[in-house]
Design a protein around this motif. Structure first.
Motif, mmCIF file in Angstrom:
data_model
loop_
_atom_site.group_PDB
_atom_site.id
_atom_site.type_symbol
_atom_site.label_atom_id
_atom_site.label_comp_id
_atom_site.label_asym_id
_atom_site.label_seq_id
_atom_site.Cartn_x
_atom_site.Cartn_y
_atom_site.Cartn_z
ATOM 1 N N UNK A 165 0.840 -1.204 0.000
ATOM 2 C CA UNK A 165 0.000 0.000 0.000
ATOM 3 C C UNK A 165 0.874 1.252 0.000
ATOM 4 N N UNK A 166 1.982 1.214 0.745
ATOM 5 C CA UNK A 166 2.874 2.370 0.818
ATOM 6 C C UNK A 166 3.505 2.686 -0.531
ATOM 7 N N UNK A 167 4.064 1.655 -1.163
ATOM 8 C CA UNK A 167 4.688 1.860 -2.479
ATOM 9 C C UNK A 167 3.645 2.353 -3.483
ATOM 10 N N UNK A 168 2.445 1.734 -3.441
ATOM 11 C CA UNK A 168 1.390 2.150 -4.368
ATOM 12 C C UNK A 168 1.025 3.613 -4.142
ATOM 13 N N UNK A 169 0.979 4.028 -2.860
ATOM 14 C CA UNK A 169 0.607 5.405 -2.552
ATOM 15 C C UNK A 169 1.633 6.381 -3.124
ATOM 16 N N UNK A 170 2.914 6.048 -2.962
ATOM 17 C CA UNK A 170 3.965 6.921 -3.499
ATOM 18 C C UNK A 170 3.853 7.020 -5.026
ATOM 19 N N UNK A 171 3.647 5.855 -5.669
ATOM 20 C CA UNK A 171 3.511 5.851 -7.129
ATOM 21 C C UNK A 171 2.298 6.668 -7.568
ATOM 22 N N UNK A 172 1.191 6.510 -6.814
ATOM 23 C CA UNK A 172 -0.022 7.257 -7.147
ATOM 24 C C UNK A 172 0.230 8.756 -7.021
ATOM 25 N N UNK A 173 0.994 9.136 -5.970
ATOM 26 C CA UNK A 173 1.286 10.558 -5.761
ATOM 27 C C UNK A 173 2.143 11.108 -6.901
ATOM 28 N N UNK A 174 3.168 10.318 -7.285
ATOM 29 C CA UNK A 174 4.054 10.771 -8.363
ATOM 30 C C UNK A 174 3.283 10.957 -9.664
ATOM 31 N N UNK A 175 2.299 10.120 -9.874
ATOM 32 C CA UNK A 175 1.508 10.211 -11.091
ATOM 33 C C UNK A 175 0.385 11.244 -10.951
ATOM 34 N N UNK A 176 -0.198 11.286 -9.747
ATOM 35 C CA UNK A 176 -1.373 12.121 -9.532
ATOM 36 C C UNK A 176 -1.047 13.599 -9.389
ATOM 37 N N UNK A 177 0.135 13.921 -8.820
ATOM 38 C CA UNK A 177 0.462 15.333 -8.607
ATOM 39 C C UNK A 177 0.512 16.121 -9.920
ATOM 40 N N UNK A 178 1.272 15.628 -10.917
ATOM 41 C CA UNK A 178 1.284 16.362 -12.198
ATOM 42 C C UNK A 178 -0.098 16.495 -12.810
ATOM 43 N N UNK A 179 -0.937 15.471 -12.650
ATOM 44 C CA UNK A 179 -2.279 15.533 -13.225
ATOM 45 C C UNK A 179 -3.077 16.645 -12.546
ATOM 46 N N UNK A 180 -3.059 16.638 -11.200
ATOM 47 C CA UNK A 180 -3.817 17.641 -10.450
ATOM 48 C C UNK A 180 -3.264 19.041 -10.730
ATOM 49 N N UNK A 181 -1.936 19.129 -10.809
ATOM 50 C CA UNK A 181 -1.287 20.413 -11.051
ATOM 51 C C UNK A 181 -1.681 20.944 -12.430
ATOM 52 N N UNK A 182 -1.605 20.059 -13.411
ATOM 53 C CA UNK A 182 -1.977 20.429 -14.773
ATOM 54 C C UNK A 182 -3.427 20.892 -14.851
#
Lengths: 364, 309
Positions: B98-115
């Motif tokens: 769950x921890x690794x998945x959360x980090x990966x989701x953040x790395x992918x999700x941040x640019x999306x939300x920012x964009x």
């Protein structure tokens, strides 16, 4: 695994009746996936006006958990003998009213006798299908990997690491059912397949661990399609399921030839029994359904469709030649003598077996 | 004048109480009551019966019966959990996955939300809609679709083979990698939405000020945008992490036999062993493991609101 079966079974199949006079008569049937010719349900509704709500599962464990929770809403369920015996102890079922089952005479005495081990006096259940747990294989691929004299008629195919090492590249599936995989390993090791001794069971687990690296997946229904599509070359599976795969491959004409073999070391013989839960709401309709199923032509139709042997002697004259004449479905007398049956594990042993099986599967 | 002032607060308090009562009642019925039932089963013993455990607190026996069973309570099932390392390994492996998945989701999700937050005002409703769109299809079917994409003869391998990137199909399905892909895909919207909300609210004049004062864009992002979006990041991460720890469907469908997660262990305990008491004990411990991050999260939220208030 379990969720997959829900989807592949396309969950609930409802057969509606046009007959208005019987609008409230319903029977809720919970059976194994891919286990009936659906036209039987339609015919039953046409004749009796009873609506059949049909739902499917692919593991005894799922069925048992529902039954033990109570209030399933099902009127007919189909557990395997070993599970049935424990469920009878728990008070899950109601006794059959044999006065309502006029077709009981059609049943096969020999099978009824064997089933007494699980249901003494045949009080709670009738046999639906019986079969064996053996080896399904892709004829050409196994030959390609292991040569002409591949031991397809022996458990050497699955339990010898040198064979499995080569079979790994074309894919091996194994049933995710410890109550069947442990007896097979014990029998191969020359011990009592019905052993409840933790030390012997541990040896069976060791045997499975020795071939674990070469097994692609543990699953109890996916192997039908995987074999038929040629995605895998060997599966430890149930006789009729493998034969259904053989049939699907032949129909698809995809160049895949699937065969089933009962290994010469002997194989597990099991019985799937129809029974009525004690809290069933439609007991009359359930009896009518059971009586209908026990008609020779109906039972023959079911077997002709699912490629499993049934416990109905009178149905045999209506069976297709490729069913009654196939020793993989109706084995010869000598083969039957070589088949063994097992009894349910007591709770403590069951826990040990499950733990061993988890450690085989997960490597933990 | 005085009288009015006196009555108004009382009325407000009553309304306030009612307002507070609703969520508490909700928690009581939908969280506390089921939890107590699970707790009760976890202290009981297996039996061959319907349901498959011995009754503990029998309400019919009244108060005396209650106190008596209280004195006979057995924590055997919890002790059992400590004796077999399978459970600890499952908990640990779930938290790691769950921890690794959360980090990966953040790395992918941040640019999306920012964009999304930086996109022209007119586009934003459409982009928001696109993030929510997958929810219109059943979760189960979407996870199933990944089987078709990831399997050896699946779409991904066919594409890569066609492009000549690989010579042999990659084995992804039935491995932990497939589980990561499944979790990141399924929970991405839960991270993007709160993050987008906090990024969108961000005061643009702060960035202009940073720029005017000669701060390069990357530094402005690091020193201004990122700290201000932190509440969104934390909320999003918890919304991903907490359900991912207890995830069952994704590891079951996409993971291999050696993917160890507590959801699967619980399933085996419940279905294969028919041991409701031990599986309830597993669930109670899982809840405790999850409650800690939730409490931390709430504390953090409270601090934030105090600071802002």
């Amino acid at each position: 695994m379990k969720l997959k079966s829900l989807l592949t079974g396309v969950a609930v199949l409802t057969v509606m009746s046009g007959a208005a006079f019987a609008q409230d008569r319903t029977v809720n049937v919970y059976n194994w996936s891919d286990y009936i010719d659906e036209s039987i349900l339609e015919d039953f509704t046409k004749e009796t006006g009873i609506k059949v709500v049909y739902d499917v599962f692919d593991s005894n464990e799922v069925l048992e958990t529902k039954l033990l929770a109570g209030g399933t809403g099902y009127d007919i369920v189909v557990p395997t003998g070993t599970f049935l015996s424990r469920q009878i102890q728990a008070g899950v079922f109601s006794e059959l009213d044999k006065s309502k089952l006029s077709n009981l005479d059609n049943m096969w005495k020999q099978i009824e006798e064997r089933v007494q081990k699980y249901d003494p006096g045949n009080k709670y259940s009738i046999n639906y299908m019986w079969g064996t747990t053996g080896i399904g294989y892709n004829v050409d691929k196994v030959k390609e990997v292991l040569g002409e004299d591949a031991p397809v008629d022996s458990f050497d195919l699955i339990f010898k690491p040198e064979n499995m090492e080569k079979l790994k590249e074309c894919g091996v599936f194994v049933l995710d059912a410890p109550t069947e995989t442990f007896p097979a390993a014990l029998n191969y090791l020359g011990m009592d397949p019905d052993s409840k001794d933790p030390e012997e069971l541990e040896k069976a687990a060791e045997l499975w661990k020795s071939v674990r690296p070469y097994i692609q997946k543990f699953h109890s229904s996916e192997y039908i399609n995987a074999l038929a599509n040629g995605d895998i070359c060997v599966a430890l599976g149930w006789s009729g399921d493998v034969l259904q795969a053989r049939d699907r491959a032949a129909e698809a004409d995809n160049g895949v030839t699937v065969e089933y073999s009962i290994p010469k070391e002997g194989a597990l013989m099991w019985f799937d029994q129809m029974a009525i839960p004690a809290d069933a709401q439609h007991k009359d309709e359930a009896h009518e359904f059971l009586n209908y199923i026990m008609r020779p032509e109906v039972m023959a139709k079911a077997s002709n469709y699912v490629y499993y042997a049934n416990g109905n002697k009178a149905s045999q004259e209506f069976l297709n030649d490729d069913v009654i004449g196939d020793p993989a479905i109706y084995p010869s007398k000598e083969t039957v003598e070589n088949l063994y049956t097992v009894t349910a594990y007591p709770p403590k042993v069951n826990r040990v077996v499950t733990r061993f099986w988890t450690s085989v599967k997960s490597g933990q | 004048m005085d009288q009015e002032q006196n009555t108004a607060p009382t009325r407000r308090t009553l309304g306030g109480w009612l307002l507070i009562a609703v969520p508490y009642l909700w928690l009581l019925i939908l969280f506390l009551a089921p939890f107590l039932i699970v707790l009760k089963i976890s202290l009981s013993e297996v039996a061959v019966a319907i349901p498959p455990y011995l009754p503990t607190f029998d309400l019919a026996e009244g108060w005396a019966g209650f106190t008596e069973s209280l004195s006979q309570l057995s924590f055997e099932n919890y002790i059992w959990l400590t004796e077999d390392d399978l459970y600890w390994k499952s908990y640990l492996s779930s938290v790691v996955i769950a921890g690794i998945s959360t980090i990966l989701t953040l790395l992918l999700g941040y640019p999306i939300a920012y964009g999304m937050a930086r996109s022209p005002q007119a586009w934003r409703p459409t982009l928001l809609m696109l993030v929510i769109l997958p929810f219109w299809t059943s979760f189960l079917i979407r996870v199933y679709a990944w089987i078709g994409i990831l399997k050896n003869e699946g779409l991904l391998n066919q594409l890569l083979l066609f492009l000549g990137v690989i010579d042999e199909p990659l084995v992804i399905l039935n491995t932990n990698i497939a589980v990561y892909i499944g979790i990141v895909y399924s929970y991405l919207p839960f991270l993007v939405l709160p993050l987008y909300a906090s990024l969108e609210r961000l005061d643009g004049s702060l960035l202009e000020a940073a720029e005017d004062l000669g701060c390069p864009p990357w530094k402005a992002f690091w020193n201004v945008t990122l700290p201000l979006s932190l509440p969104g990041v934390i909320a999003g991460c918890f919304l991903v992490f907490i359900p991912a720890v207890g995830e069952f469907v994704i590891p079951d469908l996409l993971g291999g036999s050696n993917t160890l997660m507590i959801g699967k262990t619980l399933w085996v305990e419940f279905f294969n062993n028919r041991d409701w008491p031990v599986s309830s004990a597993v669930a109670v411990i899982l809840l405790l493991i999850l409650v800690i991050p939730i409490v931390l999260f709430q504390n953090q939220q409270q601090k934030m609101s105090e600071k802002n208030g």
